[in-house]
Design an enzyme around this catalytic site. Structure first.
Site: not given
Ligand code: PLP
Length: 374
Positions: A67, A89, A356
């Site tokens: 993020k 948000e 992620s």
């Molecule tokens: C917010 C988040 C997501 C989901 O958001 P995307 O916009 O689909 O990437 C996925 N993995 C993590 C670790 C997150 O913090």
């Protein structure tokens, strides 16, 4: 339309400006810790007994997830546009924390909207944002979760647009957000393409990412889309059942509709009312999906599958025990799909998965689910 047009113009100017690109790349390197590595998951690969699994380590970014790539890009853009205040948000609080962090770094005032139900579930992140100097405003409307927080942010933005930039957290919302957020996140895939070629000596057979709004997936997929031989799979939250309200699998249960300024697949009832969603991971729990994912789905460039809560929790344990990496519950959905398909693939083939984010934020929730008192 006026704020969106102003933003589109500013964004197009900024992306052509070498000084802007240079400053962003510098901060990604010296502040966020980019490039993030790809790690070959040797024990997971051996355990699954098929394709080699490589992890793109966005969990190693400052603040623990991808993020920050977008938050930093948009906060730099806000400063360039002369806006002294940013709003955002947040659902689980990860995007709110990333924006509060970037705002602290760049000296911008920051307000984060969060549903009061999410505030209750994610008390630690609420305090974390306040530590970073942000103001957190609880939203009492609707189901008091992410969708309601987006509504409130859009309201604030149109009221205060002269001084304020709205930092949207995924490849969602009206243009230019989906394209702009994808571009800020595409650093994930550009790095990974070079890295996998170096470490595996060829392209991966398969690239996998979890899909909430779809920003980490768009970020890693974009570099691979032109390579038709590379299969791309997005993993949605199957929640606890296939009935409307029990999951967040927009491609399995959604219909085209408009939400928050985007036409895409939306979970809705027969009257077009936006449905409630459920997922064990707050970051995948949203009733619509980024419009480019809808395009990739309809053109069949990307396949979308679902993984349910319990399979994700199993994968959370699997990666922790076999690789010493506690993944975010969102990420665990992608790992679960890898565990499903890797055994059926050849050992010379490679799977690249977007890791992620890290799972520290989810440890207490998983413990609670398993009846462990901390
Ligand atoms: C917010 C988040 C997501 C989901 O958001 P995307 O916009 O689909 O990437 C996925 N993995 C993590 C670790 C997150 O913090």
């Amino acid at each position: 339309m006026a704020p969106l047009e102003e933003l589109t113009e500013a964004w197009h100017e900024a992306r052509r400006d070498r000084a802007f690109r240079h400053e962003l790349a510098g901060l990604l390197e010296t502040y966020c810790g980019r490039p993030t590595p790809i790690s070959f998951a040797a024990r997971l690969t051996k355990h699954l007994g098929g394709a080699g699994v490589y992890l793109k380590r966005e969990d190693l970014c400052h603040t623990g997830a991808h993020k920050i790539n977008n938050a930093l890009g948009q906060c730099l853009l806000a400063r360039r546009m002369g806006k002294a205040r940013v709003i955002a948000e947040t659902g689980a609080g990860q995007h709110g924390v990333a924006v509060a962090t970037a705002a602290a770094l760049l000296g911008l005032r920051c307000r984060v909207y969060m549903g009061t139900e999410d505030e209750r579930r994610q008390a630690l992140n609420v305090y974390r944002m306040k530590l970073l100097g942000a103001e957190v405003v609880g939203v009492e409307a609707g189901a008091r979760t992410l969708k309601d927080a987006i509504n409130e942010s859009l309201r604030d933005w149109v009221t205060n647009v002269a001084t304020t930039h709205y930092v949207l957290g995924s490849v969602l919302g009206p243009h230019p957000y989906p394209a702009m957020v994808r571009e800020f996140q595409s650093v994930i895939g550009s790095e990974a393409l070079l890295q996998i070629r170096k470490q595996h000596r060829s392209l991966p057979k398969l690239v996998v990412a979890c899909v909430g709004g779809g920003s980490n997936a768009a970020g890693i997929f974009t570099a691979f889309v032109p390579y038709r031989q590379v299969e791309l799979v997005g993993v949605e939250a199957g929640g606890r059942g296939t009935r409307l309200g029990e999951h967040a699998a927009r491609f399995a249960g959604g219909e085209p509709g408009v939400l928050h300024g985007t036409r895409s697949y939306v979970l809705q009832d027969q009257d077009g009312l936006v449905a409630q969603t459920h997922s064990v991971s707050a970051g995948l729990d949203y009733p619509a999906v980024g419009p480019e994912h809808a395009w990739w789905h309809d053109t069949r460039r990307v396949a979308y599958v679902r993984v349910d809560d319990s399979e994700a929790v199993d994968a959370f344990h699997l990666l922790s025990e076999l690789e010493g990496i506690v993944p975010a519950l969102e990420t665990a959905h992608a790992i679960a799909y890898v565990a499903r398909v890797a055994p059926r693939m050849g050992s010379g083939q490679a799977i690249l998965v977007s890791l992620s984010g890290r799972g520290d934020k989810d440890v207490a929730e998983v413990a609670r689910l398993e009846g462990v008192t901390l």
